[in-house]
Design an enzyme around this catalytic site. Structure first.
Site, PDB file in Angstrom:
ATOM      1  N   ARG A 173       0.769  -1.198  -0.003  1.00  0.00           N
ATOM      2  CA  ARG A 173      -0.089   0.116   0.026  1.00  0.00           C
ATOM      3  C   ARG A 173       0.821   1.291   0.065  1.00  0.00           C
ATOM      4  NH1 ARG A 173      -4.417   2.592  -1.702  1.00  0.00           N
ATOM      5  NH2 ARG A 173      -5.447   3.829   0.064  1.00  0.00           N
ATOM      6  N   LYS A 208      -6.527   0.152   3.649  1.00  0.00           N
ATOM      7  CA  LYS A 208      -7.672  -0.980   3.766  1.00  0.00           C
ATOM      8  C   LYS A 208      -7.475  -1.801   4.889  1.00  0.00           C
ATOM      9  CE  LYS A 208     -10.234  -4.316   1.025  1.00  0.00           C
ATOM     10  NZ  LYS A 208     -10.429  -4.953  -0.127  1.00  0.00           N
TER      11      LYS A 208
END
Length: 218
Positions: A173, A208
């Protein structure tokens, strides 16, 4: 008999050398001794790096398949050589992404984060050299995170050494939310390296499953 023994020894050495090209030394040894055992270990503080080529889909669209493979091979070979020199464990390549780890030890206190950030800086130098000698000019994003994970070998055929866990997902990420030719790191990596490397003020991104996280650019 002596000649045959010499041939078998040479074949054994070739096989071991090949295995060491795809597995860490201790894992290769364990796999050779226990081929049917599931090899997986937990490590408390590993630093994981992901790179990705900015605009790769657009760049590769104008190239032949052979040219794309040649380009990636040239670039990733440079990364491999640097990883070997600097004690970084290459995990794998996924398309145009390069994945590596450092600090695969049971000791929480290790220099994996420092080595990895230094390695990340070196990758930018490799990109600059690549761009001087190759017609296609590239930029990469780099994401780095440190934390616990599981590493090991799964499967019975075409096996690879791989790493799993939240630490790996967050490192990915960091790369995907990064800026071209910048190293994007988490608070965990920054805290282990801030005495040696300067960082920007923190920014917050939504990860997330994690919510808002403080992240930094080198």
């Amino acid at each position: 008999v002596k000649e045959r023994t010499k041939e078998l020894e040479a074949e054994k050495n070739r096989s071991e050398s090949l295995l060491l090209n795809i597995l860490p030394k201790e894992i290769a040894k364990e796999l050779s001794e226990h081929p049917n055992r599931t090899l997986a270990k937990e490590y408390p503080n590993v630093t994981v790096l992901f790179t990705d080529i900015e605009g790769f889909t657009r760049i590769s669209a104008d190239m032949s398949a052979e040219d794309v493979v040649t380009m990636l091979n040239k670039l990733f070979s440079m990364f491999d050589e640097r990883a070997q020199r600097e004690g970084i464990e290459k995990i794998k390549t996924i398309g145009d992404a390069y994945m590596a780890a450092c600090g695969l030890t049971q000791d929480f206190e290790n220099d994996g984060a420092v080595k990895m950030v230094r390695f990340a800086q070196g990758l930018f130098e490799d990109i600059r050299i690549f761009n001087e000698t190759y017609p296609v000019k590239l930029q990469i994003r780099i994401g780095v995170n440190s934390g616990p994970l599981v590493a090991g070998v799964i499967g019975k055929s075409k096996f690879i050494y791989d790493i799993w866990g939240d630490t790996v997902n967050v490192a990915s990420r960091m790369e995907s939310t990064g800026i071209p030719m910048k190293v994007h790191v988490t608070e965990s990596t920054r805290s282990q390296t801030e005495s040696l490397f300067p960082y920007t003020e923190n920014t917050e991104i939504d990860v997330k499953g994690k919510g808002l996280m403080k992240t930094y650019f080198l």
